[in-house]
Write a protein that holds these residues in place. Structure first.
Motif, PDB file in Angstrom:
ATOM      1  N   TYR A   6       4.125   8.870   0.815  1.00 18.39           N
ATOM      2  CA  TYR A   6       4.490   8.286  -0.480  1.00 18.39           C
ATOM      3  C   TYR A   6       5.752   8.948  -1.039  1.00 18.39           C
ATOM      4  O   TYR A   6       6.640   8.288  -1.587  1.00 18.39           O
ATOM      5  N   LYS A  13       1.322   6.108  -5.358  1.00 19.60           N
ATOM      6  CA  LYS A  13       0.186   5.859  -4.464  1.00 19.60           C
ATOM      7  C   LYS A  13      -0.461   4.499  -4.713  1.00 19.60           C
ATOM      8  O   LYS A  13      -1.192   3.994  -3.871  1.00 19.60           O
ATOM      9  N   LEU A  57       2.324   2.971   5.562  1.00 15.12           N
ATOM     10  CA  LEU A  57       1.962   2.432   4.244  1.00 15.12           C
ATOM     11  C   LEU A  57       1.998   0.911   4.185  1.00 15.12           C
ATOM     12  O   LEU A  57       1.413   0.317   3.270  1.00 15.12           O
ATOM     13  N   ARG A  63      -2.958   2.771   6.236  1.00 18.33           N
ATOM     14  CA  ARG A  63      -2.829   3.322   4.880  1.00 18.33           C
ATOM     15  C   ARG A  63      -4.178   3.815   4.359  1.00 18.33           C
ATOM     16  O   ARG A  63      -4.263   4.875   3.715  1.00 18.33           O
TER      17      ARG A  63
END
Length: 349
Positions: A6, A13, A57, A63
């Motif tokens: 992140y 987040k 992500l 993720r």
């Protein structure tokens, strides 16, 4: 603690998919080795970091595992189920922990090519062709990047932060007419439009979905008014979904026709009524009854104008146009004795 993906992508987040894509687009172009010829090794390292963070992500499964276990969990270093620090119900364990999810990052230039649709911006500009060219080439992760092309060493600066060639194309708008009665355009209405379209998941696979769109028709809207729902068309890889555009159409009315903000109606009357007086009785578009006496002699081009009984004005619905009454006089082929007597009385001869 492992790598903070992140932080690498500079997103929260709770970032959504679109935020992650925007962050990757910006940082991949910032740290692309061809944009940093004076510090290429450092740029390559950053470029790989950004690509790995995006790969994790942007994938829901990766993720989710990363959020629970961090980088160690992705790369097969998670403690067996039941040990301290392991949440219950981790879906990527099987048979008591004998099998774990293992993440092997892909090459940075492969991710770049998949995202932008090309492996090198110079190829898109015609500078990455074959043999003997004068540009300098450097190899990074197995793909060839060329500098020193017709746009200079830093082609990225020619187009700002993002090259023009990478911008996703947008499909043409999809237009649909929405038939409305004159009453609906007078009073306003709500229309529910059911649409079917294809949406894409993070992997690019598409699936059909149905959706209900609501159109709030305002009093005074005219034929041709457009209502746009941005990007509600089908989703396709490397394409921005088309806008859905609904265009107001006006159904024919049995009594009135519309001329801008005015309403026009035609009355059929006899010659005697034209000469002796006539009362127009109408029901308005909002259900009221109007009685309009006309004491003037009605000739073929005569028009009675009633202010404020037309259509609401779109910019200010409290104001209205006019009602215009036109007349179609039916002339008899011959006059009866009674009709002749009535005309004599009217004109005094």
């Amino acid at each position: 603690m492992g790598v903070d993906y992140y932080n690498i992508l500079q997103v929260d987040k709770k970032a959504k998919d679109e935020d992650i894509k925007k962050a990757y687009r910006k940082l991949a172009m910032k740290w692309h080795p061809d944009k940093n010829p004076n510090d290429k090794k450092y740029a390559e390292a950053k470029f790989k970091e950004v690509s790995e963070a995006y790969e994790v992500l942007s994938d829901p499964q990766k993720r989710a595992i990363y959020d629970q276990y961090g980088e160690e969990g992705l790369k097969g270093q998670v403690p067996p189920p039941g040990s301290e620090g392991t949440p219950e119900g981790a879906t990527f364990f099987q048979n008591g922990g004998t099998t774990t999810f293992r993440f092997n990052p892909r090459r940075a230039d492969d991710i770049f090519a998949e995202f932008f649709g090309f492996s090198s911006p110079f190829e898109r500009m015609g500078g990455g062709g074959g043999g003997g060219g004068g540009g300098r080439r450097t190899r990074m992760g197995g793909s060839m990047f060329q500098s020193g092309g017709p746009f200079g060493d830093d082609i990225f600066s020619s187009f700002g932060e993002v090259p023009v060639s990478q911008t996703p194309r947008k499909s043409s708008p999809v237009e649909t007419t929405v038939p409305c009665s004159l009453e609906e355009l007078y009073r306003g209405a709500t229309k529910k439009m059911k649409i079917s379209r294809e949406i894409a998941d993070i992997s690019g696979k598409t699936m059909p979905v149905e959706e209900i769109l609501t159109i709030d028709i305002k009093p005074g809207w005219k034929k041709g008014t457009k209502i746009t729902f941005p990007e509600k068309g089908n989703e396709q890889p490397n394409m921005v979904p088309a806008d859905l555009v609904f265009i107001i159409d006006e159904k024919p009315h049995s009594v009135f026709t519309r001329d801008g903000n005015d309403l026009i109606t035609n009355e059929k009357i006899s010659l005697v009524e034209a000469l002796t007086g006539y009362t127009v009785n109408l029901k308005t578009l909002d259900g009221r009854s109007l009685s309009i006496p006309i004491n003037n002699v009605i000739h073929p081009s005569y028009e009675e104008v009633v202010p404020g009984e037309g259509m609401p004005m779109q910019k200010d619905p409290t104001k209205k146009g006019n009602l215009r009454i036109k007349f179609n006089i039916k002339f008899p082929s011959r006059l009866t004795s009674e009709q002749k007597a009535g005309i004599k009385r009217l004109f005094g001869s």
